[in-house]
Each structure stands twice: as structure tokens, then as C-alpha cells.
Design a protein around this motif. Structure first.
Motif, PDB file in Angstrom:
ATOM      1  N   ILE A  46       1.086  -0.954   0.186  1.00  0.00           N
ATOM      2  CA  ILE A  46      -0.274   0.182  -0.226  1.00  0.00           C
ATOM      3  C   ILE A  46       0.854   0.984   0.251  1.00  0.00           C
ATOM      4  O   ILE A  46       1.219   1.567   0.962  1.00  0.00           O
ATOM      5  N   TYR A  47       0.734   2.109  -0.885  1.00  0.00           N
ATOM      6  CA  TYR A  47       1.205   3.303  -1.160  1.00  0.00           C
ATOM      7  C   TYR A  47       0.143   4.324  -0.889  1.00  0.00           C
ATOM      8  O   TYR A  47      -0.762   4.337  -1.792  1.00  0.00           O
ATOM      9  N   TYR A  48       0.593   5.676  -0.156  1.00  0.00           N
ATOM     10  CA  TYR A  48      -0.360   6.505   0.496  1.00  0.00           C
ATOM     11  C   TYR A  48       0.684   7.849   0.589  1.00  0.00           C
ATOM     12  O   TYR A  48       1.492   8.044   0.228  1.00  0.00           O
ATOM     13  N   PRO A  63       9.392  11.288  -5.868  1.00  0.00           N
ATOM     14  CA  PRO A  63       7.923  10.853  -5.489  1.00  0.00           C
ATOM     15  C   PRO A  63       8.128   9.963  -4.360  1.00  0.00           C
ATOM     16  O   PRO A  63       7.058   9.650  -3.191  1.00  0.00           O
ATOM     17  N   TYR A  64       8.916   8.985  -3.847  1.00  0.00           N
ATOM     18  CA  TYR A  64       8.939   7.874  -2.979  1.00  0.00           C
ATOM     19  C   TYR A  64       9.296   8.956  -1.343  1.00  0.00           C
ATOM     20  O   TYR A  64       8.587   7.866  -0.930  1.00  0.00           O
ATOM     21  N   GLU A  65       9.709   9.621  -1.411  1.00  0.00           N
ATOM     22  CA  GLU A  65       9.751  10.028  -0.152  1.00  0.00           C
ATOM     23  C   GLU A  65       8.485  11.003   0.224  1.00  0.00           C
ATOM     24  O   GLU A  65       8.082  10.852   1.658  1.00  0.00           O
ATOM     25  N   PHE A  66       7.510  10.761  -0.318  1.00  0.00           N
ATOM     26  CA  PHE A  66       6.268  11.615   0.011  1.00  0.00           C
ATOM     27  C   PHE A  66       5.335  10.289  -0.797  1.00  0.00           C
ATOM     28  O   PHE A  66       3.875  11.025   0.207  1.00  0.00           O
ATOM     29  N   SER A  67       5.301   8.916  -0.543  1.00  0.00           N
ATOM     30  CA  SER A  67       4.358   7.963  -0.450  1.00  0.00           C
ATOM     31  C   SER A  67       4.990   6.232   0.118  1.00  0.00           C
ATOM     32  O   SER A  67       5.834   6.209  -1.301  1.00  0.00           O
ATOM     33  N   TRP A  92      -2.903  15.947  -2.773  1.00  0.00           N
ATOM     34  CA  TRP A  92      -1.877  14.991  -2.950  1.00  0.00           C
ATOM     35  C   TRP A  92      -2.670  13.688  -2.317  1.00  0.00           C
ATOM     36  O   TRP A  92      -1.986  12.747  -1.840  1.00  0.00           O
ATOM     37  N   ALA A  93      -3.952  13.600  -1.686  1.00  0.00           N
ATOM     38  CA  ALA A  93      -4.586  12.542  -1.217  1.00  0.00           C
ATOM     39  C   ALA A  93      -4.504  11.900  -2.218  1.00  0.00           C
ATOM     40  O   ALA A  93      -5.286  11.575  -3.554  1.00  0.00           O
ATOM     41  N   MET A  94      -3.843  10.182  -1.946  1.00  0.00           N
ATOM     42  CA  MET A  94      -4.217   8.769  -2.685  1.00  0.00           C
ATOM     43  C   MET A  94      -3.371   7.775  -2.036  1.00  0.00           C
ATOM     44  O   MET A  94      -2.646   8.417  -0.305  1.00  0.00           O
ATOM     45  N   VAL A  95      -4.316   7.032  -1.598  1.00  0.00           N
ATOM     46  CA  VAL A  95      -4.106   5.448  -1.818  1.00  0.00           C
ATOM     47  C   VAL A  95      -3.907   4.668  -2.578  1.00  0.00           C
ATOM     48  O   VAL A  95      -4.746   4.860  -2.987  1.00  0.00           O
ATOM     49  N   GLY A 129      -5.136  -4.756  -7.606  1.00  0.00           N
ATOM     50  CA  GLY A 129      -4.802  -3.433  -6.897  1.00  0.00           C
ATOM     51  C   GLY A 129      -5.952  -2.442  -7.481  1.00  0.00           C
ATOM     52  O   GLY A 129      -6.786  -2.989  -8.342  1.00  0.00           O
ATOM     53  N   ALA A 130      -5.675  -1.113  -7.048  1.00  0.00           N
ATOM     54  CA  ALA A 130      -6.245  -0.369  -7.052  1.00  0.00           C
ATOM     55  C   ALA A 130      -5.803   1.029  -6.663  1.00  0.00           C
ATOM     56  O   ALA A 130      -5.384   1.031  -5.529  1.00  0.00           O
ATOM     57  N   LEU A 131      -6.593   2.516  -6.874  1.00  0.00           N
ATOM     58  CA  LEU A 131      -6.155   3.678  -6.642  1.00  0.00           C
ATOM     59  C   LEU A 131      -7.406   4.262  -6.657  1.00  0.00           C
ATOM     60  O   LEU A 131      -8.583   4.591  -7.238  1.00  0.00           O
ATOM     61  N   CYS A 132      -6.805   4.885  -4.686  1.00  0.00           N
ATOM     62  CA  CYS A 132      -8.074   5.936  -4.652  1.00  0.00           C
ATOM     63  C   CYS A 132      -7.381   7.720  -4.625  1.00  0.00           C
ATOM     64  O   CYS A 132      -6.277   7.500  -3.952  1.00  0.00           O
ATOM     65  N   SER A 133      -7.726   8.478  -5.472  1.00  0.00           N
ATOM     66  CA  SER A 133      -6.923  10.006  -5.392  1.00  0.00           C
ATOM     67  C   SER A 133      -8.454  10.573  -5.832  1.00  0.00           C
ATOM     68  O   SER A 133      -8.417  10.304  -7.426  1.00  0.00           O
TER      69      SER A 133
END
Length: 137
Positions: A46-48, A63-67, A92-95, A129-133
Motif C-alpha cells: 500500500i502506497y499512500y 516521489p517515494y519520499e512523499f509516498s 495530494w490525497a492518494m492511496v 489493485g486499486a487507486l483512490c485519488s
């Protein structure tokens, strides 16, 4: 010609007065809640996003610093939930959840939910998988 110039200041005043007032205390923070489940017990990556970059170039350079990534077991009765505060959840909200299993194993299907200030603004599901943003990435 004079009418155009007379109307212009009114439009500028109306447009600037509709924006949120700046405060010395900083931006208004929004409560963001991410929820991830699976239709059957599964291992997930899970990336968030729980922090925002000061400027977009900070994000684009790393980007991985913030995810960050969480490696978790999820199931219908065992959700993964994270709550945070963001100033600009529209940006910026993202999971993102994806199968942590190899392709040789069937996955049960994943579900994500994104809520801002107590209101669900995005849901999604997918077999691997799934993306919510709110923002389209």
C-alpha cells in the motif's frame, strides 16, 4: 469601451474575495482517511500520501519520499486504515493498493476508500489493485 473597464475592477474584487483568507496560522488542514480491504485474506503493498511537498518539484524529484509503502495483510474483516491531515487533499490525497503476492497466486481483489473531512470522495476496486485519488494521476 468605458463599460468594459468599469466592470473589470468589480470582477477582480469578486474573484479575489471568494478565495480563502490567508492566516498567520497557516493553511486550513483537512482530515484524510484511507481505508483498504481485500475480498479475501491477501498480502498487499500500500502506497499512500500523508505529507505534502512544499513545491511540486520536490515531489517530482523524489516521489517515494512523499509516498511511503506499507506491507500488510488485509481481509474483509481486517482493513488497513490510515488517518492524516493534508492542506490540499484535492492535489495530494492518494492511496494505492496492489498485490504483494507473485503473479502465480490468485488475488482476492482489493478495495480502497478515500474520505476527506468525514465525506467519502473516492472508492475503487480491482482484482490485483486499486487507486483512490481525487486528482487524476
Amino acid at each position: 469601451m468605458r463599460v468594459r473597464y468599469a466592470v473589470l475592477p468589480v470582477l477582480v474584487v469578486a474573484a479575489t474575495s471568494a478565495t480563502a483568507p490567508a492566516t498567520a496560522q497557516g493553511p486550513v488542514m483537512h482530515h484524510v482517511r484511507y481505508t483498504v480491504t481485500a475480498n479475501a485474506p491477501s498480502f498487499a503493498d500500500i502506497y499512500y500520501r500523508d505529507t505534502e511537498p512544499a513545491v511540486f518539484s520536490d515531489y517530482s524529484h523524489n516521489p517515494y519520499e512523499f509516498s511511503p509503502r506499507a506491507e500488510v495483510d488485509v481481509a474483509p474483516d481486517r482493513p488497513w486504515v490510515l488517518e492524516t491531515q493534508l492542506a490540499n487533499p484535492d492535489l495530494w490525497a492518494m492511496v494505492l493498493v496492489q498485490s504483494g503476492e507473485t503473479r502465480m497466486f490468485d488475488t482476492a481483489g482489493f478495495n480502497c476508500e478515500l474520505a476527506v473531512d468525514g465525506v467519502v470522495v473516492k472508492t475503487n476496486s480491482g482484482p490485483r489493485g486499486a487507486l483512490c485519488s481525487i486528482r487524476n494521476w
